[in-house]
Design a protein around this motif. Structure first.
Motif, PDB file in Angstrom:
ATOM      1  N   ASP A 217      37.430  49.630  43.689  1.00  0.00           N
ATOM      2  CA  ASP A 217      38.664  49.372  44.936  1.00  0.00           C
ATOM      3  C   ASP A 217      39.124  48.026  44.477  1.00  0.00           C
ATOM      4  OD1 ASP A 217      40.225  48.828  46.722  1.00  0.00           O
ATOM      5  OD2 ASP A 217      38.892  49.530  48.324  1.00  0.00           O
ATOM      6  N   ILE A 218      39.911  47.818  43.261  1.00  0.00           N
ATOM      7  CA  ILE A 218      40.466  46.791  42.699  1.00  0.00           C
ATOM      8  C   ILE A 218      41.461  45.957  43.730  1.00  0.00           C
ATOM      9  CG2 ILE A 218      41.720  45.630  40.640  1.00  0.00           C
ATOM     10  CD1 ILE A 218      39.193  47.322  40.038  1.00  0.00           C
ATOM     11  N   GLU A 219      42.172  46.560  44.585  1.00  0.00           N
ATOM     12  CA  GLU A 219      42.918  45.950  45.593  1.00  0.00           C
ATOM     13  C   GLU A 219      41.985  45.037  46.449  1.00  0.00           C
ATOM     14  OE1 GLU A 219      46.110  45.438  45.397  1.00  0.00           O
ATOM     15  OE2 GLU A 219      45.790  46.494  42.991  1.00  0.00           O
ATOM     16  N   ALA A 220      40.808  45.770  47.094  1.00  0.00           N
ATOM     17  CA  ALA A 220      40.165  45.168  48.082  1.00  0.00           C
ATOM     18  C   ALA A 220      39.595  43.813  47.381  1.00  0.00           C
ATOM     19  CB  ALA A 220      39.048  46.122  48.480  1.00  0.00           C
ATOM     20  N   ALA A 221      39.182  44.057  45.992  1.00  0.00           N
ATOM     21  CA  ALA A 221      38.548  42.763  45.288  1.00  0.00           C
ATOM     22  C   ALA A 221      39.618  41.677  45.179  1.00  0.00           C
ATOM     23  CB  ALA A 221      38.282  43.127  44.147  1.00  0.00           C
ATOM     24  N   LYS A 222      40.667  41.996  45.014  1.00  0.00           N
ATOM     25  CA  LYS A 222      42.010  41.115  44.942  1.00  0.00           C
ATOM     26  C   LYS A 222      42.132  40.347  46.456  1.00  0.00           C
ATOM     27  CE  LYS A 222      44.472  42.950  41.061  1.00  0.00           C
ATOM     28  NZ  LYS A 222      45.993  43.825  40.630  1.00  0.00           N
ATOM     29  N   ALA A 247      24.760  32.572  43.540  1.00  0.00           N
ATOM     30  CA  ALA A 247      24.198  33.754  43.094  1.00  0.00           C
ATOM     31  C   ALA A 247      25.286  34.127  41.888  1.00  0.00           C
ATOM     32  CB  ALA A 247      24.706  34.823  44.294  1.00  0.00           C
ATOM     33  N   SER A 248      24.377  34.255  40.626  1.00  0.00           N
ATOM     34  CA  SER A 248      25.135  34.212  39.212  1.00  0.00           C
ATOM     35  C   SER A 248      26.201  35.247  39.418  1.00  0.00           C
ATOM     36  CB  SER A 248      24.253  34.318  38.171  1.00  0.00           C
ATOM     37  OG  SER A 248      23.229  35.531  38.509  1.00  0.00           O
ATOM     38  N   GLY A 249      25.865  36.404  39.897  1.00  0.00           N
ATOM     39  CA  GLY A 249      26.731  37.689  40.096  1.00  0.00           C
ATOM     40  C   GLY A 249      28.238  37.212  40.701  1.00  0.00           C
ATOM     41  N   CYS A 250      28.131  36.455  41.932  1.00  0.00           N
ATOM     42  CA  CYS A 250      29.135  36.044  42.589  1.00  0.00           C
ATOM     43  C   CYS A 250      29.905  34.934  41.299  1.00  0.00           C
ATOM     44  CB  CYS A 250      28.981  35.173  43.756  1.00  0.00           C
ATOM     45  SG  CYS A 250      28.084  36.348  44.797  1.00  0.00           S
ATOM     46  N   GLY A 251      29.246  34.059  40.869  1.00  0.00           N
ATOM     47  CA  GLY A 251      29.784  33.187  39.641  1.00  0.00           C
ATOM     48  C   GLY A 251      30.846  33.981  38.749  1.00  0.00           C
ATOM     49  N   VAL A 252      30.189  35.194  38.298  1.00  0.00           N
ATOM     50  CA  VAL A 252      31.060  35.754  37.337  1.00  0.00           C
ATOM     51  C   VAL A 252      32.377  36.198  37.930  1.00  0.00           C
ATOM     52  CG1 VAL A 252      31.112  38.081  35.862  1.00  0.00           C
ATOM     53  CG2 VAL A 252      29.001  36.620  35.822  1.00  0.00           C
ATOM     54  N   GLN A 253      32.097  36.715  39.165  1.00  0.00           N
ATOM     55  CA  GLN A 253      33.328  37.294  39.639  1.00  0.00           C
ATOM     56  C   GLN A 253      34.503  36.074  39.995  1.00  0.00           C
ATOM     57  OE1 GLN A 253      34.078  40.358  40.039  1.00  0.00           O
ATOM     58  NE2 GLN A 253      35.798  40.390  41.363  1.00  0.00           N
ATOM     59  N   VAL A 254      33.906  35.238  40.532  1.00  0.00           N
ATOM     60  CA  VAL A 254      35.033  34.233  40.799  1.00  0.00           C
ATOM     61  C   VAL A 254      35.464  33.200  39.663  1.00  0.00           C
ATOM     62  CG1 VAL A 254      35.419  31.943  42.265  1.00  0.00           C
ATOM     63  CG2 VAL A 254      33.699  33.675  43.382  1.00  0.00           C
ATOM     64  N   ARG A 255      34.680  33.107  38.625  1.00  0.00           N
ATOM     65  CA  ARG A 255      35.163  32.672  37.355  1.00  0.00           C
ATOM     66  C   ARG A 255      36.196  33.649  36.966  1.00  0.00           C
ATOM     67  NH1 ARG A 255      32.180  28.356  34.912  1.00  0.00           N
ATOM     68  NH2 ARG A 255      29.862  28.325  35.620  1.00  0.00           N
ATOM     69  N   ASP A 256      36.198  34.883  37.286  1.00  0.00           N
ATOM     70  CA  ASP A 256      37.178  35.868  36.728  1.00  0.00           C
ATOM     71  C   ASP A 256      38.760  35.955  37.655  1.00  0.00           C
ATOM     72  OD1 ASP A 256      37.685  37.784  34.563  1.00  0.00           O
ATOM     73  OD2 ASP A 256      37.468  39.472  35.939  1.00  0.00           O
ATOM     74  N   TYR A 257      38.656  35.196  38.549  1.00  0.00           N
ATOM     75  CA  TYR A 257      39.783  35.165  39.513  1.00  0.00           C
ATOM     76  C   TYR A 257      41.130  35.021  38.556  1.00  0.00           C
ATOM     77  CZ  TYR A 257      37.383  35.139  44.405  1.00  0.00           C
ATOM     78  OH  TYR A 257      36.562  35.586  45.173  1.00  0.00           O
ATOM     79  N   HIS A 259      41.948  35.949  35.809  1.00  0.00           N
ATOM     80  CA  HIS A 259      42.292  37.326  35.247  1.00  0.00           C
ATOM     81  C   HIS A 259      42.556  38.095  36.289  1.00  0.00           C
ATOM     82  CE1 HIS A 259      41.499  41.061  33.296  1.00  0.00           C
ATOM     83  NE2 HIS A 259      42.127  40.503  32.178  1.00  0.00           N
ATOM     84  N   LEU A 260      41.838  38.213  37.282  1.00  0.00           N
ATOM     85  CA  LEU A 260      42.454  39.294  38.187  1.00  0.00           C
ATOM     86  C   LEU A 260      43.513  39.197  38.849  1.00  0.00           C
ATOM     87  CD1 LEU A 260      40.882  41.505  39.887  1.00  0.00           C
ATOM     88  CD2 LEU A 260      40.141  39.810  41.508  1.00  0.00           C
ATOM     89  N   LEU A 261      44.006  37.710  39.359  1.00  0.00           N
ATOM     90  CA  LEU A 261      45.421  37.750  39.937  1.00  0.00           C
ATOM     91  C   LEU A 261      46.182  36.953  38.935  1.00  0.00           C
ATOM     92  CD1 LEU A 261      43.699  36.029  43.147  1.00  0.00           C
ATOM     93  CD2 LEU A 261      44.782  38.187  42.907  1.00  0.00           C
ATOM     94  N   GLN A 262      46.346  37.237  37.606  1.00  0.00           N
ATOM     95  CA  GLN A 262      47.225  36.777  36.692  1.00  0.00           C
ATOM     96  C   GLN A 262      48.268  37.032  36.790  1.00  0.00           C
ATOM     97  OE1 GLN A 262      45.852  37.958  32.635  1.00  0.00           O
ATOM     98  NE2 GLN A 262      45.800  39.870  33.045  1.00  0.00           N
ATOM     99  N   ASP A 263      48.571  38.612  37.364  1.00  0.00           N
ATOM    100  CA  ASP A 263      50.081  38.819  37.684  1.00  0.00           C
ATOM    101  C   ASP A 263      50.614  38.843  39.213  1.00  0.00           C
ATOM    102  OD1 ASP A 263      50.107  39.963  35.121  1.00  0.00           O
ATOM    103  OD2 ASP A 263      49.021  41.767  35.689  1.00  0.00           O
ATOM    104  N   ASP A 264      49.714  38.033  39.771  1.00  0.00           N
ATOM    105  CA  ASP A 264      50.181  37.666  41.281  1.00  0.00           C
ATOM    106  C   ASP A 264      51.004  36.280  41.132  1.00  0.00           C
ATOM    107  OD1 ASP A 264      50.176  36.804  43.932  1.00  0.00           O
ATOM    108  OD2 ASP A 264      48.608  38.001  44.414  1.00  0.00           O
ATOM    109  N   ARG A 265      52.376  36.551  41.411  1.00  0.00           N
ATOM    110  CA  ARG A 265      53.056  35.112  41.376  1.00  0.00           C
ATOM    111  C   ARG A 265      52.859  34.224  42.384  1.00  0.00           C
ATOM    112  NH1 ARG A 265      58.391  37.660  41.307  1.00  0.00           N
ATOM    113  NH2 ARG A 265      59.207  36.281  42.693  1.00  0.00           N
ATOM    114  N   ARG A 266      52.176  34.442  43.354  1.00  0.00           N
ATOM    115  CA  ARG A 266      51.904  33.492  44.577  1.00  0.00           C
ATOM    116  C   ARG A 266      50.410  32.641  44.308  1.00  0.00           C
ATOM    117  NH1 ARG A 266      51.393  35.692  49.884  1.00  0.00           N
ATOM    118  NH2 ARG A 266      50.951  33.555  50.605  1.00  0.00           N
ATOM    119  N   TYR A 267      49.622  33.721  43.514  1.00  0.00           N
ATOM    120  CA  TYR A 267      48.170  33.121  43.516  1.00  0.00           C
ATOM    121  C   TYR A 267      47.803  32.679  42.290  1.00  0.00           C
ATOM    122  CZ  TYR A 267      47.001  34.024  48.345  1.00  0.00           C
ATOM    123  OH  TYR A 267      47.141  33.969  50.120  1.00  0.00           O
ATOM    124  N   ALA A 268      48.461  33.164  41.086  1.00  0.00           N
ATOM    125  CA  ALA A 268      47.966  32.845  39.708  1.00  0.00           C
ATOM    126  C   ALA A 268      47.696  31.663  39.430  1.00  0.00           C
ATOM    127  CB  ALA A 268      49.039  33.510  38.669  1.00  0.00           C
TER     128      ALA A 268
END
Ligand code: SF4
Ligand code: SF4
Length: 412
Positions: A217-222, A247-257, A259-268
């Motif tokens: 669920d990529i949209e929920a992650a965004k 939690a290192s698992g959360c660290g990977v995810q937040v560092r990836d924000y 990339h995850l939101l690169q196409d979001d004009r408001r949040y990139a």
């Protein structure tokens, strides 16, 4: 590896990214040797090279079956293959693209779809997870041994220092960690307070988004990422230095924000700044060595040495490429680190993997516990709530977050 993208993906960001990654892979197979699922299952399609080939076929327009999806599902996303790869293939990103495609081409059904939906809605919601856990803890003595092993006894957080320091950092509370082990973030706050830093939480921040991201669920992650950015932004603007991950698992995810939101004009742009401000607790404590190392030296001199086995989570060593930092801090605090064979291998926790692929997860856990126990440690430490809970379910040795052990040493 030459790839002929199919029309449906040719002019998309995912298609371009997949092609660039695939071009780097020379099919040498070095990565296969360090892949835990290949080691256990012995099937080329359950190793990185085989999975890369399956993804290549999908982006070239071939159909995918439930079997294709299964080989991708069996991947732990541990990224040990990335660490091994001499060509710098970003396997993790390619897998994300491949999984999304596999689910579109061969949609999930039945129990698999239901389990993922339940996990996705249950785990990231503290108002659901916390009371259920409390009920399980209350009934713990009556539970069958297998289930009891999965329900940790309740823990007290201990005091959280008053936020009086001039320097301030944020910490992600996360979703399951505050209920399972509230003492981890409180210990981080106490250690950083000794370095002159107040650790704060933002009330409206929540799950980092890793759970829905890895449950299709990529949209929920965004949505989770945007909510956290909104919660943290005013404090970042107000001078908070960093966003600390325990939690290192959360660290990977937040560092990836970013990339995850690169196409979001408001949040990139905000996402890029949040990703840059994100630090693992190990890096954070190590950076305050001038204040903390003398305290750790004094604690080490005053207390008996404890034999400790450290399990570096994949999300720390492969995902965030942080290696040796925690080990150095633990050694400075007077712990005697025991040797651990095959330290690059995953313990089998991998987010919800231990629920979705229990047989592989249990074999990996038992192998990891054998490696961790070989040096006769008195305790085991790790850096991610998932690994800690998973490992603890298979051993009588106490398994703790390393920051709790550091805090304990400094408190005595
Ligand atoms: S991912 Fe890297 S190590 Fe694996 S086959 Fe490709 S180039 Fe070789
Ligand atoms: S991420 Fe881990 S399990 Fe998946 S292919 Fe790479 S090494 Fe194997």
């Amino acid at each position: 590896m030459q790839t002929q993208l199919a029309d449906f993906i040719r002019d998309t960001p995912a298609g371009r990214e997949a092609e660039a990654i695939l071009r780097k892979c020379v099919h040498c197979g070095f990565c296969t040797a360090t892949c835990p699922t290949y080691q256990l299952l012995g099937d080329e399609l359950d190793g990185p090279r085989g999975r890369i080939y399956l993804i290549k076929q999908m982006v070239e327009g071939e159909t995918a079956s439930a079997k294709t999806r299964l080989h991708l599902d069996r991947c732990l996303t541990c990224r040990a293959c990335e660490t091994t790869c001499p060509s710098g293939v970003q396997y993790g990103r390619l897998l994300d693209i491949g999984r999304e495609l596999a689910v579109k081409k061969a949609p999930r059904s039945g129990l698999d779809a239901l389990t993922r939906s339940v996990l996705k809605h249950f785990l990231p919601r503290p108002w659901l997870f916390k009371p259920t856990l409390k009920l399980g803890q209350w009934a713990r003595p009556l539970l069958p041994a297998a289930l009891r092993a999965k329900v940790p006894p309740p823990r007290a957080a201990g005091a959280w220092p008053a936020p009086t320091r001039a320097r301030r950092m944020l910490v992600l509370a996360g979703c399951v960690q505050p209920a399972l082990q509230p003492d981890i973030n409180a210990a981080a706050a106490r250690v950083l307070d000794r370095a002159g830093i107040s650790l704060l939480t933002a009330a409206k921040a929540g799950c980092c988004g890793a759970l829905p991201f890895h449950l299709d669920d990529i949209e929920a992650a965004k949505k989770d990422a945007r909510r956290n950015i909104d919660a943290w932004w005013p404090l970042l603007e107000d001078g908070v230095e960093a966003i600390v991950m325990t939690a290192s698992g959360c660290g990977v995810q937040v560092r990836d924000y970013a990339h995850l939101l690169q196409d979001d004009r408001r949040y990139a742009l905000k996402a890029a700044r949040v990703a840059l401000a994100t630090r693992d607790i190990g890096e954070t404590v190590a950076a305050e060595g001038e204040r903390l190392l003398p305290l750790l030296d004094a604690a080490a001199a005053a207390q008996p040495r404890t034999r400790l086995a450290f399990h570096a989570p994949c999300t720390l060593q492969h995902g965030q490429k942080i290696r040796g930092v925690v080990e150095a801090l633990l050694t400075a605090a007077g712990f005697e680190l025991t040797p651990v064979a095959d330290a690059h291998l995953c313990c089998g926790s991998a987010g919800t993997y231990s629920v979705l692929q229990p047989q592989i997860a249990m074999r990996l856990r038992d192998n990891k516990l054998a490696a961790l126990s070989a040096g006769r440690p008195q305790r085991i430490a790790s850096a991610n709530i998932g690994c800690i809970t998973h490992l603890q379910s298979g051993t009588a040795l106490p398994v703790r977050h390393w920051i709790e052990l550091l805090d304990e040493r400094l408190s005595q």
